[in-house]
Write a protein that holds these residues in place. Structure first.
Motif, PDB file in Angstrom:
ATOM      1  N   ARG A 141       0.749  -0.991  -0.046  1.00  0.00           N
ATOM      2  CA  ARG A 141       0.179  -0.187  -0.061  1.00  0.00           C
ATOM      3  C   ARG A 141       0.835   1.196  -0.067  1.00  0.00           C
ATOM      4  N   GLU A 142       2.083   1.127   0.262  1.00  0.00           N
ATOM      5  CA  GLU A 142       3.098   2.169   0.328  1.00  0.00           C
ATOM      6  C   GLU A 142       4.303   1.999  -0.602  1.00  0.00           C
ATOM      7  N   SER A 143       4.800   3.061  -1.130  1.00  0.00           N
ATOM      8  CA  SER A 143       6.052   2.919  -1.763  1.00  0.00           C
ATOM      9  C   SER A 143       7.363   3.109  -1.012  1.00  0.00           C
ATOM     10  N   ALA A 144       8.355   2.455  -1.349  1.00  0.00           N
ATOM     11  CA  ALA A 144       9.581   2.518  -0.520  1.00  0.00           C
ATOM     12  C   ALA A 144      10.262   3.699  -1.028  1.00  0.00           C
ATOM     13  N   SER A 145      11.038   4.584  -0.285  1.00  0.00           N
ATOM     14  CA  SER A 145      11.693   5.386  -0.796  1.00  0.00           C
ATOM     15  C   SER A 145      13.010   5.808   0.282  1.00  0.00           C
ATOM     16  N   ARG A 146      14.033   6.205  -0.075  1.00  0.00           N
ATOM     17  CA  ARG A 146      15.217   6.836   0.614  1.00  0.00           C
ATOM     18  C   ARG A 146      14.814   7.735   1.717  1.00  0.00           C
ATOM     19  N   ARG A 147      14.120   8.704   1.485  1.00  0.00           N
ATOM     20  CA  ARG A 147      13.644   9.962   2.237  1.00  0.00           C
ATOM     21  C   ARG A 147      12.632   9.135   3.210  1.00  0.00           C
ATOM     22  N   LYS A 148      11.609   8.460   2.791  1.00  0.00           N
ATOM     23  CA  LYS A 148      10.779   7.851   3.988  1.00  0.00           C
ATOM     24  C   LYS A 148      11.703   7.023   4.856  1.00  0.00           C
ATOM     25  N   PHE A 149      12.547   6.133   4.472  1.00  0.00           N
ATOM     26  CA  PHE A 149      13.036   5.435   5.655  1.00  0.00           C
ATOM     27  C   PHE A 149      14.044   6.084   6.416  1.00  0.00           C
ATOM     28  N   ALA A 150      14.626   7.276   5.574  1.00  0.00           N
ATOM     29  CA  ALA A 150      15.637   8.381   6.487  1.00  0.00           C
ATOM     30  C   ALA A 150      14.809   9.108   7.735  1.00  0.00           C
TER      31      ALA A 150
ATOM     32  N   ALA B 181      13.816  15.741  13.515  1.00  0.00           N
ATOM     33  CA  ALA B 181      14.536  15.865  12.280  1.00  0.00           C
ATOM     34  C   ALA B 181      13.671  15.180  11.270  1.00  0.00           C
ATOM     35  N   ALA B 182      12.780  14.399  11.718  1.00  0.00           N
ATOM     36  CA  ALA B 182      11.947  13.524  10.862  1.00  0.00           C
ATOM     37  C   ALA B 182      10.932  14.544  10.139  1.00  0.00           C
ATOM     38  N   VAL B 183      10.705  15.436  10.860  1.00  0.00           N
ATOM     39  CA  VAL B 183       9.578  16.515  10.094  1.00  0.00           C
ATOM     40  C   VAL B 183      10.347  17.099   9.145  1.00  0.00           C
ATOM     41  N   VAL B 184      11.664  17.664   9.566  1.00  0.00           N
ATOM     42  CA  VAL B 184      12.296  18.498   8.565  1.00  0.00           C
ATOM     43  C   VAL B 184      12.673  17.791   7.294  1.00  0.00           C
ATOM     44  N   ILE B 185      13.005  16.257   7.337  1.00  0.00           N
ATOM     45  CA  ILE B 185      13.259  15.529   6.268  1.00  0.00           C
ATOM     46  C   ILE B 185      12.185  15.406   5.406  1.00  0.00           C
ATOM     47  N   LEU B 186      10.916  15.465   5.875  1.00  0.00           N
ATOM     48  CA  LEU B 186       9.668  15.459   5.233  1.00  0.00           C
ATOM     49  C   LEU B 186       8.769  16.765   5.063  1.00  0.00           C
ATOM     50  N   ARG B 187       9.621  17.711   5.200  1.00  0.00           N
ATOM     51  CA  ARG B 187       9.172  19.246   4.986  1.00  0.00           C
ATOM     52  C   ARG B 187       8.345  19.216   3.556  1.00  0.00           C
TER      53      ARG B 187
END
Length: 318
Positions: free
Chosen positions: A137-146, A299-305
């Motif tokens: 249901r979700e796609s993998a991504s480097r940004r999401k895992f970071a 920091a997770a919120v910043v990554i997903l700005r």
């Protein structure tokens, strides 16, 4: 979610494409606003307990008020009612999933600090991501895992330094972990409902069945009771309107725009809000290690700005 949010259904098959659309910037903002509103739930709940509410009576009132508001919205919108099978699924989500998750969360608040409960709850994004990937249901991504790695590392620091402030009741920690696991399963199941299901009708059904479930439990156990102090009703209204109606409404819109995994990671702002409000209101102690952990969570919120989340999904996945 506290920890107690109703989610927007997305298609059961295939990755969620919404996370790469321009509207994701708004979705990020709604998820963060929802996290702030949910983060205040612990403060409102502890004030309810101080006024004389039991856990079951507070939850029955909270869900009942929220259900009334959502049913008023439904009456204005007039969406189509679901079929019997879908209706039973929604009622089970509220009467079992939502009710159990909230009962574990708020029972934990009676045993350990609000800041620690909020921190433990946020192991659930990891479970949501794993389940989302397993179910495709979700796609993998480097940004999401970071971002997920930051949130988990921060939470590990928060929990690792919690014991330095004094003994921690194991029962409270166990209840908080049960709340996290139940919430992850709840989100995963609800996120597989039909995409065209009206989100406010879903919220009304879930809150109604949760109110009936905890109310019945309170009646059978004799734990339903009115508060000893009139101020309890004010705190209950704030819990229902801010940490239920507003928070659920924002999470509903945000999840539709960014997807379950991203919404779950962005919601990691909630334990930071819970800890900060508990420090201000209840003078709970937080040490330097916990402060560092909270910063890593943020920091997770910043990554997903918004500028990052709004990129096309094809560019994000790698």
């Amino acid at each position: 979610m506290t920890q107690t949010a109703t989610v927007v259904p997305t298609p059961a098959a295939g990755p969620n494409p919404a996370a790469g659309q321009p509207g994701s910037a708004l979705g990020v903002g709604l998820c963060l606003l929802s996290a702030v509103a949910f983060g205040l739930a612990a403060v409102f709940a502890k004030q309810c307990f101080a006024a004389g509410f039991s856990v079951s009576s507070m939850l029955a009132g909270r869900f009942g008020i929220a259900a009334l508001v959502f049913w008023l919205i439904v009456a204005i919108r007039r969406p189509a009612m679901p079929g019997p099978r879908l209706l039973l699924t929604c009622l089970a989500l509220g009467g079992v999933g939502y009710a159990v998750q909230a009962a574990c969360y708020f029972s934990a608040l009676t045993r350990i600090d609000a800041s620690l409960v909020g921190q433990i709850l946020y192991v659930y994004p990891a479970v949501v991501v794993v389940l989302g990937l397993a179910l495709r249901r979700e796609s993998a991504s480097r940004r999401k895992f970071a971002a997920l790695g930051c949130s988990l590392s921060g939470l590990a620091l928060l929990l690792g330094y919690a014991g330095s402030n004094g003994p921690v009741a194991p029962a409270g920690v166990l209840l908080a972990f049960c709340s996290a696991l139940t919430y992850a399963l709840y989100i995963t199941v609800a996120n597989g409902l039909p995409e065209d299901f009206d989100v406010y009708l879903l919220a009304a059904l879930v809150c109604s069945s949760a109110a009936i479930s905890v109310g019945f439990f309170g009646l059978t156990t004799g734990s339903l009771q009115a508060p000893a102090l009139p101020s309890g009703w004010l705190w209950l209204a704030l819990l229902a309107l801010i940490s239920s109606v507003i928070s659920i409404g924002c999470f509903l819109g945000g999840l539709r725009l960014v997807g379950a995994s991203t919404a779950a990671i962005l919601s990691c702002l909630e334990p930071v809000v819970t800890a900060a409000s508990a420090i201000v209101v209840f003078s709970e102690r937080v040490n330097a290690g916990q402060v560092v952990g909270a910063a890593v969570v943020l920091a997770a919120v910043v990554i997903l700005r918004p500028t990052a989340v709004a990129r096309p999904a094809a560019a994000e996945a790698s």
